[in-house]
Design an enzyme around this catalytic site. Sequence first.
Site, PDB file in Angstrom:
ATOM      1  N   GLU A  10      -2.397   5.129   2.520  1.00 25.05           N
ATOM      2  CA  GLU A  10      -2.253   3.704   2.176  1.00 25.05           C
ATOM      3  C   GLU A  10      -3.561   3.053   1.696  1.00 25.05           C
ATOM      4  OE1 GLU A  10      -0.872   5.134   4.796  1.00 25.05           O
ATOM      5  OE2 GLU A  10       1.270   4.708   4.642  1.00 25.05           O
ATOM      6  N   HIS A  27      11.589   6.622  13.875  1.00 21.21           N
ATOM      7  CA  HIS A  27      11.632   6.685  12.403  1.00 21.21           C
ATOM      8  C   HIS A  27      12.403   7.933  11.951  1.00 21.21           C
ATOM      9  CE1 HIS A  27      10.061   6.922   8.250  1.00 21.21           C
ATOM     10  NE2 HIS A  27       9.616   5.682   8.388  1.00 21.21           N
ATOM     11  N   ARG A  62       1.483   8.610   9.115  1.00 22.21           N
ATOM     12  CA  ARG A  62       1.184   9.968   8.682  1.00 22.21           C
ATOM     13  C   ARG A  62      -0.119  10.507   9.298  1.00 22.21           C
ATOM     14  NH1 ARG A  62       3.474  12.365   3.937  1.00 22.21           N
ATOM     15  NH2 ARG A  62       4.876  10.587   3.810  1.00 22.21           N
ATOM     16  N   GLU A 120       0.123  -9.052  -1.067  1.00 22.96           N
ATOM     17  CA  GLU A 120      -0.588  -8.445   0.075  1.00 22.96           C
ATOM     18  C   GLU A 120      -1.799  -7.651  -0.438  1.00 22.96           C
ATOM     19  OE1 GLU A 120       0.457  -5.024   2.914  1.00 22.96           O
ATOM     20  OE2 GLU A 120       1.301  -6.732   3.978  1.00 22.96           O
ATOM     21  N   ASP A 173       0.784  -1.237   0.000  1.00 27.21           N
ATOM     22  CA  ASP A 173       0.000   0.000   0.000  1.00 27.21           C
ATOM     23  C   ASP A 173       0.815   1.288   0.000  1.00 27.21           C
ATOM     24  OD1 ASP A 173       1.126   0.040   2.496  1.00 27.21           O
ATOM     25  OD2 ASP A 173      -0.694  -0.553   3.551  1.00 27.21           O
ATOM     26  N   HIS A 199       4.950   5.836  13.455  1.00 31.11           N
ATOM     27  CA  HIS A 199       5.375   6.697  12.339  1.00 31.11           C
ATOM     28  C   HIS A 199       4.246   7.139  11.424  1.00 31.11           C
ATOM     29  CE1 HIS A 199       5.053   2.906  10.133  1.00 31.11           C
ATOM     30  NE2 HIS A 199       4.957   3.629   9.037  1.00 31.11           N
TER      31      HIS A 199
HETATM   32  C1  UD1 Z   1       6.282   5.116   4.043  1.00 27.76           C
HETATM   33  C2  UD1 Z   1       4.966   4.515   3.506  1.00 27.76           C
HETATM   34  C3  UD1 Z   1       4.255   3.778   4.644  1.00 27.76           C
HETATM   35  C4  UD1 Z   1       5.192   2.760   5.307  1.00 27.76           C
HETATM   36  C5  UD1 Z   1       6.466   3.468   5.754  1.00 27.76           C
HETATM   37  C6  UD1 Z   1       7.471   2.523   6.390  1.00 27.76           C
HETATM   38  C7  UD1 Z   1       3.858   5.835   1.745  1.00 27.76           C
HETATM   39  C8  UD1 Z   1       2.951   6.961   1.432  1.00 27.76           C
HETATM   40  N1  UD1 Z   1       4.092   5.603   3.046  1.00 27.76           N
HETATM   41  O1  UD1 Z   1       5.945   6.109   5.005  1.00 27.76           O
HETATM   42  O2  UD1 Z   1       3.135   3.101   4.100  1.00 27.76           O
HETATM   43  O3  UD1 Z   1       4.541   2.194   6.433  1.00 27.76           O
HETATM   44  O4  UD1 Z   1       7.061   4.077   4.609  1.00 27.76           O
HETATM   45  O5  UD1 Z   1       8.621   3.194   6.810  1.00 27.76           O
HETATM   46  O6  UD1 Z   1       4.331   5.182   0.840  1.00 27.76           O
HETATM   47  N2  UD1 Z   1      13.372   9.119   5.473  1.00 27.76           N
HETATM   48  C9  UD1 Z   1      14.737   9.139   5.498  1.00 27.76           C
HETATM   49  N3  UD1 Z   1      15.414   7.981   5.206  1.00 27.76           N
HETATM   50  C10 UD1 Z   1      14.779   6.806   4.918  1.00 27.76           C
HETATM   51  C11 UD1 Z   1      13.372   6.810   4.910  1.00 27.76           C
HETATM   52  C12 UD1 Z   1      12.679   7.968   5.180  1.00 27.76           C
HETATM   53  O7  UD1 Z   1      15.352  10.158   5.766  1.00 27.76           O
HETATM   54  O8  UD1 Z   1      15.447   5.799   4.661  1.00 27.76           O
HETATM   55  C13 UD1 Z   1      12.609  10.375   5.747  1.00 27.76           C
HETATM   56  C14 UD1 Z   1      12.600  11.364   4.577  1.00 27.76           C
HETATM   57  O9  UD1 Z   1      12.823  12.618   5.110  1.00 27.76           O
HETATM   58  C15 UD1 Z   1      11.189  11.294   4.044  1.00 27.76           C
HETATM   59  C16 UD1 Z   1      10.387  10.916   5.283  1.00 27.76           C
HETATM   60  O10 UD1 Z   1      11.254  10.036   6.007  1.00 27.76           O
HETATM   61  O11 UD1 Z   1      10.802  12.533   3.504  1.00 27.76           O
HETATM   62  C17 UD1 Z   1       9.076  10.262   5.006  1.00 27.76           C
HETATM   63  O12 UD1 Z   1       9.203   9.164   4.087  1.00 27.76           O
HETATM   64  P1  UD1 Z   1       7.939   8.731   3.157  1.00 27.76           P
HETATM   65  O13 UD1 Z   1       8.376   7.593   2.291  1.00 27.76           O
HETATM   66  O14 UD1 Z   1       7.365   9.915   2.504  1.00 27.76           O
HETATM   67  O15 UD1 Z   1       6.858   8.229   4.177  1.00 27.76           O
HETATM   68  P2  UD1 Z   1       6.955   7.276   5.430  1.00 27.76           P
HETATM   69  O16 UD1 Z   1       6.312   8.017   6.533  1.00 27.76           O
HETATM   70  O17 UD1 Z   1       8.321   6.720   5.630  1.00 27.76           O
END
Ligand code: UD1
Length: 386
Positions: free
Chosen positions: A136, A246, A215, A122, A100, A213
């Site tokens: 999601e 996170h 959103r 899934e 998702d 974590h």
């Molecule tokens: C995303 C998924 C969520 C999943 C989660 C697991 C979407 C919309 N959301 O959410 O379904 O449960 O991943 O982690 O697809 N960041 C880093 N390094 C990393 C990863 C993230 O710095 O390795 C930071 C970045 O600043 C980024 C922020 O985390 O902008 C958010 O990442 P994003 O992929 O937008 O959403 P998640 O909240 O991680």
Amino acid sequence: MAQRRKVMTVFGTRPEGTKMVPVIKALREKSDWFDVVIVNTGQHRELLDQVFQAHGLEPDHDLAVMQHRQSLTGTLVRMLSGLDELLIKERPDLVLVHGDTNTAAAGSLASFYNRIAVGHVEAGLRTFDKYNPYPEEMNRRIAGITADVHFAPTPLSRDNLLRETVKPDSIFVTGQTGVDATLAMLAQPHEFDAPVLRELDFRAQRVVAVTAHRRENWGEPMHNMFTAMRDLVDRHPDVLLVYPVHLSPSVRELAFPILDGHPRIKLIDPITHPDMLRLASRSYMVMSDSGGLQEETPSMGVPQVLMRETTERPEAIAAGVVIKAGTSYDGVYEAGHRLLSDPDLHRRMAQARNPFGDGRASSRIADYLGWMYGFRSEKPDEFQPE
Ligand code: UD1
């Protein structure tokens, strides 16, 4: 003999990685049948790179889309454009997306526009609430309407798809590939990777492992959750709370001001997925807003307080291994306090029964595709929970 097929797996976040690695391994075991191409959209960087390293895998393509404080639309646009180019070049027979995330939505849409078949791993999880979990719930519906083959983890997820008039013969119930990963991990020796975890004394204190974590929980819900956790630690002097925070700045800015500095709260950097499983399996209980942990903790006999308003995994609540607390201060505090004060409730919840899988989901997927493409004559059996 049928012609060897090119299967492209597309994922970009850690949870997709941990749940798709077993599928990749199962497909690669059938190298006479499948040529597997791994695409990392790079929606995540550090978090997913760990997964590849831990399993000695390398993506064949990395779109590297992640940006600091990325917007949902921004990542989706970058992924669609990168994937489009790649699909034209590689022309796979099938693209496998997972779950998702924005990556799943982009992967399935880009494949559809290129008239390439989509398999959704899934498939069929639903809350039927557009903004919970956000985004999601919509992402998995997008993957659902574009998919040609739906690998539903449980009978309930199959039924959700049938209600949406998905053709019954395009759905196959597999069990959760995340359970495959968890069982394989728990069968290995338990030595923590992170030094900070090696210092924990699980006999002297009741450890509560936390993840948060989501959103839709940013802002007031997280404020409530973190305040309730801090008060729970104050109320129970034998509890140590361990929370790998996170990397998202939106989460860190909420967590640190409320939880940091308490002598029995450890805010640590993200840990590897195997460490998370080791930590959860040795903890007294887990408090989380995660999707995947709801499938993982039942294999460990560890009770969980779920800090979300909705869940697409009601099987865990029905099995009695997860309590849904919501995201209000009272909801989180009361559920946590009950579990910490009532040993009978804890014992009942710890008597694990996992409704999500039996460790064979990934091999079922490989066998099903083998049957679909004419490499084997018999369709494999579906997963049936006990
Ligand atoms: C995303 C998924 C969520 C999943 C989660 C697991 C979407 C919309 N959301 O959410 O379904 O449960 O991943 O982690 O697809 N960041 C880093 N390094 C990393 C990863 C993230 O710095 O390795 C930071 C970045 O600043 C980024 C922020 O985390 O902008 C958010 O990442 P994003 O992929 O937008 O959403 P998640 O909240 O991680």
